[in-house]
Design a protein around this motif. Structure first.
Motif, PDB file in Angstrom:
ATOM      1  N   LEU A 196       0.617  -1.135   0.137  1.00  0.00           N
ATOM      2  CA  LEU A 196      -0.049  -0.205  -0.152  1.00  0.00           C
ATOM      3  C   LEU A 196       0.859   1.366  -0.033  1.00  0.00           C
ATOM      4  O   LEU A 196       0.869   2.249  -0.287  1.00  0.00           O
ATOM      5  CB  LEU A 196      -1.317   0.084   1.080  1.00  0.00           C
ATOM      6  N   VAL A 197       2.043   1.772   0.333  1.00  0.00           N
ATOM      7  CA  VAL A 197       2.772   2.342   0.649  1.00  0.00           C
ATOM      8  C   VAL A 197       3.516   2.809  -1.065  1.00  0.00           C
ATOM      9  O   VAL A 197       3.376   3.610  -1.102  1.00  0.00           O
ATOM     10  CB  VAL A 197       3.782   2.133   1.904  1.00  0.00           C
ATOM     11  N   ASP A 198       3.334   1.033  -1.494  1.00  0.00           N
ATOM     12  CA  ASP A 198       4.204   1.445  -2.730  1.00  0.00           C
ATOM     13  C   ASP A 198       3.345   2.361  -3.826  1.00  0.00           C
ATOM     14  O   ASP A 198       3.686   3.361  -4.561  1.00  0.00           O
ATOM     15  CB  ASP A 198       4.449  -0.011  -3.349  1.00  0.00           C
ATOM     16  N   LEU A 199       2.182   2.257  -3.756  1.00  0.00           N
ATOM     17  CA  LEU A 199       1.549   2.485  -3.946  1.00  0.00           C
ATOM     18  C   LEU A 199       0.865   3.876  -4.118  1.00  0.00           C
ATOM     19  O   LEU A 199       0.491   4.394  -5.071  1.00  0.00           O
ATOM     20  CB  LEU A 199      -0.457   1.249  -3.731  1.00  0.00           C
ATOM     21  N   GLN A 200       0.790   4.443  -3.124  1.00  0.00           N
ATOM     22  CA  GLN A 200       0.425   5.905  -2.568  1.00  0.00           C
ATOM     23  C   GLN A 200       1.958   6.562  -2.835  1.00  0.00           C
ATOM     24  O   GLN A 200       1.318   7.572  -2.915  1.00  0.00           O
ATOM     25  CB  GLN A 200      -0.158   5.412  -0.815  1.00  0.00           C
ATOM     26  N   ARG A 201       2.594   6.161  -3.108  1.00  0.00           N
ATOM     27  CA  ARG A 201       4.010   7.187  -3.204  1.00  0.00           C
ATOM     28  C   ARG A 201       3.360   7.418  -4.621  1.00  0.00           C
ATOM     29  O   ARG A 201       4.643   8.040  -5.646  1.00  0.00           O
ATOM     30  CB  ARG A 201       4.713   6.169  -3.110  1.00  0.00           C
ATOM     31  N   GLY A 202       2.904   6.086  -5.907  1.00  0.00           N
ATOM     32  CA  GLY A 202       3.163   6.504  -7.328  1.00  0.00           C
ATOM     33  C   GLY A 202       4.075   5.674  -7.976  1.00  0.00           C
ATOM     34  O   GLY A 202       3.749   5.621  -9.448  1.00  0.00           O
ATOM     35  N   LEU A 203       3.968   4.700  -7.528  1.00  0.00           N
ATOM     36  CA  LEU A 203       5.585   3.526  -8.087  1.00  0.00           C
ATOM     37  C   LEU A 203       4.198   3.051  -8.811  1.00  0.00           C
ATOM     38  O   LEU A 203       2.864   2.081  -8.186  1.00  0.00           O
ATOM     39  CB  LEU A 203       6.374   2.748  -7.024  1.00  0.00           C
ATOM     40  N   ASP A 204       4.850   2.009  -9.863  1.00  0.00           N
ATOM     41  CA  ASP A 204       4.517   1.595 -10.396  1.00  0.00           C
ATOM     42  C   ASP A 204       3.838   0.140  -9.776  1.00  0.00           C
ATOM     43  O   ASP A 204       4.376  -0.099  -9.284  1.00  0.00           O
ATOM     44  CB  ASP A 204       5.302   0.428 -12.204  1.00  0.00           C
ATOM     45  N   PRO A 205       2.462  -0.608  -9.743  1.00  0.00           N
ATOM     46  CA  PRO A 205       2.147  -1.237  -9.060  1.00  0.00           C
ATOM     47  C   PRO A 205       2.281  -2.882  -9.654  1.00  0.00           C
ATOM     48  O   PRO A 205       3.016  -2.971 -11.116  1.00  0.00           O
ATOM     49  CB  PRO A 205       0.631  -1.738  -8.517  1.00  0.00           C
ATOM     50  N   HIS A 206       2.424  -3.786  -8.599  1.00  0.00           N
ATOM     51  CA  HIS A 206       3.427  -5.091  -9.585  1.00  0.00           C
ATOM     52  C   HIS A 206       2.296  -5.718 -10.393  1.00  0.00           C
ATOM     53  O   HIS A 206       1.178  -5.513 -10.034  1.00  0.00           O
ATOM     54  CB  HIS A 206       3.485  -6.191  -7.821  1.00  0.00           C
ATOM     55  N   PRO A 207       2.627  -6.578 -11.104  1.00  0.00           N
ATOM     56  CA  PRO A 207       1.334  -7.479 -12.137  1.00  0.00           C
ATOM     57  C   PRO A 207       0.209  -7.319 -10.997  1.00  0.00           C
ATOM     58  O   PRO A 207      -0.693  -8.082 -11.370  1.00  0.00           O
ATOM     59  CB  PRO A 207       2.398  -7.687 -12.864  1.00  0.00           C
ATOM     60  N   LEU A 208       0.337  -8.068 -10.318  1.00  0.00           N
ATOM     61  CA  LEU A 208      -0.505  -9.082  -8.961  1.00  0.00           C
ATOM     62  C   LEU A 208      -1.576  -8.324  -8.355  1.00  0.00           C
ATOM     63  O   LEU A 208      -2.419  -8.285  -8.911  1.00  0.00           O
ATOM     64  CB  LEU A 208      -0.431  -9.866  -7.622  1.00  0.00           C
ATOM     65  N   TYR A 209      -0.922  -6.707  -9.147  1.00  0.00           N
ATOM     66  CA  TYR A 209      -1.768  -5.684  -8.253  1.00  0.00           C
ATOM     67  C   TYR A 209      -2.415  -4.954  -8.748  1.00  0.00           C
ATOM     68  O   TYR A 209      -2.414  -3.777  -8.546  1.00  0.00           O
ATOM     69  CB  TYR A 209      -1.233  -5.549  -6.351  1.00  0.00           C
ATOM     70  N   SER A 210      -2.105  -4.817 -10.017  1.00  0.00           N
ATOM     71  CA  SER A 210      -2.013  -4.230 -10.642  1.00  0.00           C
ATOM     72  C   SER A 210      -4.149  -3.592 -11.371  1.00  0.00           C
ATOM     73  O   SER A 210      -4.331  -2.246 -11.572  1.00  0.00           O
ATOM     74  CB  SER A 210      -1.847  -3.900 -12.301  1.00  0.00           C
ATOM     75  N   SER A 211      -4.971  -4.343 -10.977  1.00  0.00           N
ATOM     76  CA  SER A 211      -6.389  -4.052 -11.293  1.00  0.00           C
ATOM     77  C   SER A 211      -6.476  -3.487  -9.156  1.00  0.00           C
ATOM     78  O   SER A 211      -6.352  -3.844  -8.540  1.00  0.00           O
ATOM     79  CB  SER A 211      -6.865  -5.651 -11.612  1.00  0.00           C
ATOM     80  N   GLU A 212      -7.937  -2.849 -10.094  1.00  0.00           N
ATOM     81  CA  GLU A 212      -8.855  -2.581  -8.951  1.00  0.00           C
ATOM     82  C   GLU A 212      -8.967  -3.176  -7.620  1.00  0.00           C
ATOM     83  O   GLU A 212      -8.733  -3.051  -6.783  1.00  0.00           O
ATOM     84  CB  GLU A 212      -9.372  -1.705  -9.948  1.00  0.00           C
ATOM     85  N   LYS A 213      -9.256  -4.332  -8.238  1.00  0.00           N
ATOM     86  CA  LYS A 213     -10.526  -5.303  -7.327  1.00  0.00           C
ATOM     87  C   LYS A 213      -8.707  -5.663  -6.196  1.00  0.00           C
ATOM     88  O   LYS A 213      -9.273  -6.251  -4.993  1.00  0.00           O
ATOM     89  CB  LYS A 213     -10.632  -6.934  -8.008  1.00  0.00           C
ATOM     90  N   CYS A 214      -8.323  -5.799  -6.854  1.00  0.00           N
ATOM     91  CA  CYS A 214      -6.764  -6.315  -6.167  1.00  0.00           C
ATOM     92  C   CYS A 214      -6.151  -5.303  -4.822  1.00  0.00           C
ATOM     93  O   CYS A 214      -6.113  -5.703  -3.465  1.00  0.00           O
ATOM     94  CB  CYS A 214      -5.624  -6.925  -6.763  1.00  0.00           C
TER      95      CYS A 214
END
Length: 730
Positions: A497-515
């Protein structure tokens, strides 16, 4: 309203009445609700014009489309007057000599009229007579699409008028069983709903006992048919002995697969198994006005037998039958897991007796599919189904699921599917580094494996299913699983979640909104259901939920707002943890006041008694004590008093502290030469030592020491007292 009728008639009598004009007429009727407002007398001219089109060979399809709209939106008075005629017109249009489109439209009209017939007896007689006969003829056709429309009409008829269709029950069962032979899954989904309504056809007897027995009998027939197909599928394969033997051998009477080629034969059996599983699931889930006696033991035995044969148990044989069966195993397992999900939905806590059997099925499927590299997509789909079945069990049984007993064997598999691959690469690199430190020679290029050499396919759906299962595990037994699982889950979720909120590219496993949404749900579950040895990450959760409210996704933003309110209530509760009623609080207050008054009275009485004793007491000027032997240590309790106003009893206590002890064991080596000698301490020495003590705790500490030497060591911080007592000892 008369103008509307006249305009409608003008459009119907228009010579260019093609499909476009018919669509305009039906849309006009929907907006104006003409047939819903008008009675049967007003719309009679329109119905006559529609009837003329139905009897016309060229405009028959247009007339049926108009009748379809009339059957859906006409008033009750119109339906009572002309409903039976509508049914007869639709039934005549289902004849074989009509075109495919005409027959499909006529079946739709029968479906809508069956839903609206209610207690209109002329319509009921027409539907259960001519209507059912035409539906049976349509089910006997070879066209799958026509069978599909017939299944829709048949389900509506059986839902409302099943008691009036007893004469065609055997024929209906035969027609629906023939659909299984077609191996059409899409058609089987709709036919299964009709199949589930078969036990309700005809009379049920006293207390609907006949219907209940019919449901149980049909369930056992379907289970026996599935066992028969498994015999053909697992022919020549070593199977585990059945824990729950089959109780009935009567099946649906399906013809065996007559294919000679082994590969095609196995594929046909697999498709028939899918259709039969769909039928069995529909029998379990279809709502009925009676209670079902479900043979749970037979269903568990069936599922255990189907799932017991795995790709590992098939061995490494290269025969064509084994190779084809190895590819079909995931599909077979998925079909039977759907049956298990249906059983869980209706059984719920009644399945606690089979708790251990269920979890062994879960662990077995997760274990043998863990290291499958060939045909990875099908095995990932199987693992998703396993997590779906586990989530169904946890969501229905909740705290009674018993997942904490098997969490040590299930949670590692879940972490394997929700942890990004880069974490595994780092662990491998660290392991290689440790090997080099031990003296093993390894190339620097081999420290980190070349993960980019093979294109890895990331399955977001598998990750989502694993997260859903982990969330439900935390909700069901969050405080009962290991604290290490909580810690690992917190580190994983917070870091992602910290990586997502820092604006980094999400991992392919967590690229979808559902994940990503499930990551926030996992964090909330970790906060609400913590482990006693692993405190929740409330500080991080507050920051992450606060920033998550600014997400572009509406669902994530809405969830973070709700989660933020929950975290704030946990951190800053509005009410105290224990809330008592006002009457209880008043009683406690009165009782506390009474206790305080009683304590004050007792203290006053004690003070009067002490003052009377002090007047009679005689104070000695000097005291001489001979120390002969060491008595048992006493625990004096001096009364509280200030340094300026101490009673004489304190002096007596301190005097006893210094003199009631034997000489230390320092001279115990010469026991023959040891002589006891008296020691004399005056009251002035005692007063001097007492003045050096600043608190009552010092007096109590001195009193606890067993010997005089130990007591002197305690008083070393008071220089004058130490010197005085040292002289006395010498």
């Amino acid at each position: 309203m008369d103008r509307e009728v006249e305009s409608t008639l003008a459009m119907l009598n228009n010579p260019w009445g093609d499909g476009t004009s018919i669509k305009c007429i039906t849309e006009t009727w929907k907006r104006s609700k003409l047939f819903k407002r008008a009675d049967h007398v007003t719309v009679q001219p329109i119905l006559a014009a529609v009837n003329a089109k139905i009897w016309s060979a060229n405009e028959k399809i247009h007339g049926l489309k108009l009748l379809l709209q009339i059957a859906e939106s006409c008033s009750e008075s119109c339906l009572n007057e002309y409903g039976a005629q509508f049914v007869l017109q639709a039934a005549r249009s289902c004849d074989k000599h009509n075109s495919y489109n005409v027959r499909c439209c006529a079946l739709l009209i029968l479906k809508r009229l069956a839903n609206r017939a209610g207690k209109i007896q002329p319509m009921v007689k027409a539907i259960t007579g001519n209507g059912v006969a035409q539906v049976l003829d349509a089910l006997n056709e070879s066209s799958p699409d026509l069978k599909l429309y017939a299944c829709h009409a048949l389900y509506s008829i059986l839902t409302h008028f099943s008691s009036s269709c007893g004469s065609v029950k055997a024929t209906l069962e035969q027609r629906l069983a023939e659909i299984l032979v077609m191996n059409n899954e899409w058609l089987a989904l709709f036919a299964a709903r009709c199949f589930a309504r078969l036990p309700l056809i005809g009379g049920g007897g006293v207390g609907q006992q006949g219907h209940q027995a019919a449901v149980t009998c049909l369930l056992k027939k379907t289970i026996a048919a599935l066992h028969l197909e498994l015999d053909g599928l697992y022919e020549g394969v070593h199977e585990l002995p059945m824990t729950y033997p089959l109780t009935s051998k009567e099946n649906l009477g399906l013809p065996p697969v007559s294919e000679i080629k082994p590969a095609i034969r196995l594929q046909k059996i697999e498709r028939r198994l899918k259709c039969l599983c769909i039928y069995l699931s529909a029998l379990l889930l279809e709502p009925m006005p009676i209670s079902k006696a479900v043979p749970v033991q037979d269903i568990f035995g069936l599922v255990c037998r189907a799932i017991g044969v795995t790709g590992t148990s098939l061995g490494t044989s290269q025969l064509i039958e084994v190779l084809v069966l190895r590819d079909l195993i995931p599909s077979v397992h998925i079909s039977f897991m759907s049956v298990m999900e249906s059983l869980i939905e209706i059984g719920k806590t009644n399945l606690l007796l089979y708790n251990e059997t269920f979890y062994h099925m879960i662990i077995n499927c997760l274990s043998w599919t863990q290291k499958k590299k060939d045909n990875q997509a099908s095995y990932n789909y199987l693992r998703r189904k396993v997590y779906s079945m586990l989530s169904c069990w946890l969501s229905n049984l909740k705290g009674a699921s018993g997942v904490e007993t098997f969490a040590d064997r299930i949670v590692p598999h879940v972490f394997q599917n929700i942890t990004p691959e880069k974490e595994a690469v780092v662990l491998k690199a660290v392991k290689q580094t440790l090997k080099r430190k031990k003296g093993r020679v390894a190339d620097q290029s081999s420290a980190v494996p070349n993960e980019t050499s093979t294109q890895r396919v990331y399955d977001e759906d598998l990750c989502s299913a694993g997260l859903e299962a982990m969330i439900l595990i935390l909700k069901s037994a969050g405080s009962l699983i290991k604290s290490s699982f909580h810690k690992a889950m917190q580190e994983l979720v917070v870091a992602l979640l910290v990586d997502l909120q820092r604006g980094l590219d999400p991992h392919p496993l967590y690229s979808s909104e559902k994940c990503q949404l499930q990551l926030y749900e996992s964090l909330q579950s970790l906060i609400l259901f913590p482990h006693p040895l692993c405190p929740p990450a409330t500080i991080y959760a507050t920051t992450l939920f606060s920033c998550g409210q600014l997400s572009k996704s509406k669902e994530i933003s809405r969830f973070c707002q709700q989660a933020m309110q929950v975290v704030q209530r946990l951190s800053f509760p509005v009410y105290p943890s224990i809330v008592l009623e006002s009457e209880v609080l008043e009683d406690l207050k009165d009782q506390a006041i009474a206790n305080a008054a009683a304590e004050e009275e007792s203290e006053e009485e004690e003070e009067e008694e002490e003052s009377a004793d002090e007047e009679v007491q005689v104070r000695p000027e000097a005291v001489s004590v001979i120390v002969a032997a060491e008595p048992e240590p006493s625990e004096p309790q001096p009364p509280a008093a200030s340094k300026a106003d101490r009673p004489d009893s304190d002096l007596e206590v301190l005097k006893e502290i210094f003199v009631m002890a034997v000489p230390d064991a320092a001279s115990s080596e010469n026991d023959d030469e040891e002589q006891q000698r008296p020691e004399e301490i005056t009251i002035n020495d005692v007063v001097t030592a007492y003045d050096q003590c600043t608190t009552e705790n010092d007096i109590e500490l001195i009193a606890e020491q067993p010997t005089k030497k130990a007591r002197i060591e305690v008083l070393e911080k008071y220089d004058d007292v130490a010197l005085m007592l040292a002289d006395l000892v010498e």
